[in-house]
Structure formats: structure tokens, C-alpha cells
Design a protein around this motif. Sequence first.
Motif: not given
Length: 210
Positions: A61, A65, A183-186, A203
Motif C-alpha cells: 500500500h 501510494n 483503506r485497501a484489501e489484497y 486489509t
Amino acid sequence: MHLDFIRSNTKPAPVPFVPEVMLFQAEEPIALWEKTEEAGPEQPPPFWAFAWAGGQALARHLLDNPDLISGRSVLDLATGSGLVAVAAALVGGSPVTANDIDPFSLAATAANALENGVKVDTVEDDLLDSAPEQQVILAGDVFYSREMAVRVLPYLRRAAYGGALVLVGDPGRAYLPTGLIKRAEYEVPVIEALEGVATRTTTVWQVTSS
């Protein structure tokens, strides 16, 4: 001594989900785990020898970013291998500090920072009762036990209350608190011998002050 042990039992290799980062990693994870257990109960498990799912997701992440932390002071709490700290330094976090209570962890972090050509300061101390100072606080895989969660969450919330950006990476550990902002998931590849599965849905959460 610590660095010699690390170099004797691990080898630098790209991190599966973050190939931009090289880490000294154990080729035979169970054998290394057993080796540290044989050294006695005072020896912490070799968390520093593996790229855990939460850290991989958080590092990914940050690399995707860089504007989140470029030019800002960063603390990687309970750093383990230093993966997240190295990723933060690669995208311009400055200064970057990696913290852990395990001297082997900090030796591994120093070796990994050198391997990736970045500067990471290290602090061997329990910081959880202190006042957070950095602009960004990062923590991968810290909610693995009730005891740890009870201590780390107030620290992270204090940091957020003070204006810090607080991000954690977590693959659904048992003591992950509620009320976090996703905020994000991988889908992160992990070591099956340690995790029991080949991948974990992981996450990146933002911690707020309440």
C-alpha cells in the motif's frame, strides 16, 4: 552476534507480494523456528525471518501510494523484519524509525535496510506507554494476541488523536478491533507451513482516535 545468526540462517530474496523489497528470509521456516525454541524460552520466536501478510499488504500500500508518507516522519511499530520500514523509506518517508523489543529483529531490520539501500533508524524499547511522536505510525500484524491488542490499540488511538496517520495491516487476526476505516484489501501469498494456507485476504486499516 545477532547479525551473524541472521546471515547464517536466512538469505536475501524478494518479498512475494512486494518484489521491490529484498529481505533476509528463512528458507526452512519450521527448522529456524525450532532452532530458536531450542535456545530457551527467553528467546523470542523468529518473527523477523518472515514476510508476514499484514506487513506485506502495508508495504504494498505504501509503495503504491507514496504520497501518504513522502517527506513525513514514520514509525514502524513492532517492525519484525523491517519490511514496512524499508518500504516507507523507499517512498520517501523521513526519518523512518523501526521499533521492536527483540534485538534480532532490529539486527535483521538494519541488514534489510542496507540490502535495499535505505536509511532506517532502530529503537529497541517498549513504546506502548509513551506518547507517539511521528507523523505516520505503521503496524503490521499486531493484533495476534489479546494481550498485545489491549496494549497497542490505545497507543495507536493516541497517535491518531495527536494528528498522525495510523495504518495497520491485518489478515483477519483474532483480536483485530472494530471501528477501523478500510483503506485497501489484497490477496497476499504467505508461507503455508506457518499459516496453514497459501494466501490470506489482508486489509490495510486506518485507525482513528475513537
